[in-house]
Design a protein around this motif. Sequence first.
Motif, PDB file in Angstrom:
ATOM      1  N   ASN A 174       4.571  69.492  30.633  1.00  0.00           N
ATOM      2  CA  ASN A 174       5.138  70.968  31.498  1.00  0.00           C
ATOM      3  C   ASN A 174       4.636  71.927  31.315  1.00  0.00           C
ATOM      4  O   ASN A 174       4.436  72.715  32.261  1.00  0.00           O
ATOM      5  CB  ASN A 174       6.450  70.615  31.583  1.00  0.00           C
ATOM      6  N   TYR A 175       4.740  72.884  30.676  1.00  0.00           N
ATOM      7  CA  TYR A 175       4.712  73.594  29.616  1.00  0.00           C
ATOM      8  C   TYR A 175       2.821  73.974  30.046  1.00  0.00           C
ATOM      9  O   TYR A 175       2.598  74.945  30.256  1.00  0.00           O
ATOM     10  CB  TYR A 175       4.965  74.386  28.400  1.00  0.00           C
TER      11      TYR A 175
ATOM     12  N   TYR B 105       2.159  74.699  33.286  1.00  0.00           N
ATOM     13  CA  TYR B 105       2.395  75.816  33.940  1.00  0.00           C
ATOM     14  C   TYR B 105       2.055  76.490  33.392  1.00  0.00           C
ATOM     15  O   TYR B 105       1.641  77.935  34.815  1.00  0.00           O
ATOM     16  CB  TYR B 105       4.145  76.150  33.691  1.00  0.00           C
TER      17      TYR B 105
ATOM     18  N   GLN C  85      -0.129  79.748  36.076  1.00  0.00           N
ATOM     19  CA  GLN C  85      -0.243  80.990  35.632  1.00  0.00           C
ATOM     20  C   GLN C  85      -1.772  81.792  35.392  1.00  0.00           C
ATOM     21  O   GLN C  85      -1.839  82.568  36.144  1.00  0.00           O
ATOM     22  CB  GLN C  85       0.876  81.831  34.299  1.00  0.00           C
TER      23      GLN C  85
END
Length: 134
Positions: free
Chosen positions: A115-116, A119, A123
């Motif tokens: 998930n990170y 993300y 970004q």
Amino acid sequence: MLQEFVDRVCSELQIEPIPKPNEHKIISFNLNKNVQLKLKELNPGVSMQAVISQCPERKREELFLLLMRANFLGQGTAGARIGLDRDEKFLTLSLGLPYEMNYQSFKENLEDFVNYLVYWRDQIAKFEQEETLI
């Protein structure tokens, strides 16, 4: 331990073929066509690493400042670390979990890590397009 966990995750997610460790005892694990992880068994624990994206050529200092803030105390990465590969061409996400864990803990940490990863890919893509991050 790690191979058992990878076998089980692959079985649950219907991923075939099930990856096996290479000569350096690293398991390259393709979660899907966009997410490739490198897992290595620690004694005890496991380490995870993945490429986030190519390192942008423009406005690197601004991006590095943002990423350093994310790395500070693991606030923007849930304890993982954003860094550069040896050739400074790719941004990477790394996580070390140097403790005994059960399958449920491994699976939850793997899910958080992915998930990170997703993300930060989003970004950085926004940064490259807009040159500012939200």
